[in-house]
Scaffold this active site. Sequence first.
Site, PDB file in Angstrom:
ATOM      1  N   GLY A 209      66.533  39.580  32.489  1.00 52.98           N
ATOM      2  CA  GLY A 209      66.424  39.508  33.825  1.00 52.98           C
ATOM      3  C   GLY A 209      67.336  38.562  34.458  1.00 52.98           C
ATOM      4  O   GLY A 209      68.354  38.181  33.700  1.00 52.98           O
ATOM      5  N   ASN A 210      67.418  38.186  35.598  1.00 50.95           N
ATOM      6  CA  ASN A 210      68.342  37.280  36.334  1.00 50.95           C
ATOM      7  C   ASN A 210      67.783  36.366  37.135  1.00 50.95           C
ATOM      8  O   ASN A 210      66.447  36.389  37.336  1.00 50.95           O
ATOM      9  CB  ASN A 210      69.669  37.833  36.740  1.00 50.95           C
ATOM     10  N   TYR A 211      68.466  35.588  37.614  1.00 55.35           N
ATOM     11  CA  TYR A 211      67.742  34.259  38.592  1.00 55.35           C
ATOM     12  C   TYR A 211      67.413  34.789  40.011  1.00 55.35           C
ATOM     13  O   TYR A 211      66.941  33.877  40.875  1.00 55.35           O
ATOM     14  CB  TYR A 211      68.625  33.159  38.593  1.00 55.35           C
TER      15      TYR A 211
END
Length: 400
Positions: A209-211
């Site tokens: 995923g990412n932030y």
Amino acid sequence: MRLDKKKIILGITGSIAAYKAVFLLRLLVKEGAEVQVVITQAGKEFITPVTLSALSGKPIISEFFGANDGVWNSHVDLGLWADLMLVAPATATTIGKMANGIADNMLVTTYLSAKCPVFVAPAMDLDMFAHPSTQNNLKILQEFGNIIIDPGEGQLASGLEGKGRMEEPENILEIVIDYFERKKKLLNKTFLVTAGPTFEKIDPVRFIGNYSSGKMGYSIAEELAAQGADVILVSGPVSVFTNKKGINVIRVESADEMFSECVKHFGECNGAVMCAAVADFTPVKAEFQKTKRGNKNWDLELQPTKDIAAALGKAKSDKQILVGFALETNDEIINAKKKLQKKKFDFIVLNSLNEFGAGFQVDTNKITIIDKNNNQQSFELKSKKEVAVDIVDKMISLLP
Ligand code: CTP
């Protein structure tokens, strides 16, 4: 009449400024609005229900149960009925209850059920207004997307001078009218917005995923809806939410699911804003069972995802506009211009991770807009909600 047939809930709470709500009610009705007054117990100590019902032409609502046995005032129906809710004057208590969901009266339950935009006009003594508790609650309301009508400075009922006087009814009226007039700009238009990260499954318990928090995309969707548009919001997994009228949220998890939904809906849209931080790579295969810990390294093979923005850029007609984002860490302008051309964006919104207050997880952003005619405009650091207004204004200026 500038508010013809607009349905407005006027919430009145227990403040000396309640007398000003009488003038406000009169102004709203004169402009053609249909106004339902909801008043708190304390509000009734300051003005009488008879005055308010005579001016609005409707019985006022204060209690959960009506005067006759068996009559229940439905805050849900009322919340859905309104085009706009205005709490004026709003005391520190009511602001605190609204911010924290303390639904012990008709006004707050109606607020919690309202799907329309909510305007709040605080009225209180200067020290109460300046107190961190009040300021914090107002900030929470703003985060919910409510609009705070800042009180003015001047003589207060306490005899002190300072900030806390409810804004004058004439000015509140203009703010309300301005809201409805702005709203007309995107009536009968539909926009697609992507928001949040995507999660790319590795096995049943793990993902890449990412932030991205989704805050920027959700703010853009809400601003488009506030200006009258229908919005299809294709959202990756986020903890922010929206319940605004006109926004249809389609939840997806992976880049591939986001691609399918965007391609499916783009044809019916006047444009799209590609705000999502879509994963660029996804595992070649997701394991059906949890991969067990071992002593060896785990080589995970990744393949590129489909570029959603580029696909919409290819499919786009002259009548549609496409807006992209670029989050860069170096050679920002050069990289953003490359993406603008490659993906056929009408304009690109550049945010640099090198700028303080810009990027993932924060409530603020500092952007530069570059359009396909090479016009470049940099904005100061603003809240993501204010940035959304700048982006939507730019979209409106480019609409055929
Ligand atoms: N985008 C998209 N689909 C993807 C990747 C990106 O729709 N698979 C969109 C983003 O929503 C954004 C724009 O393309 O509006 C640019 O995204 P960005 O990640 O900055 O660009 P990439 O093309 O992925 O290039 P890179 O990550 O290598 O900088």
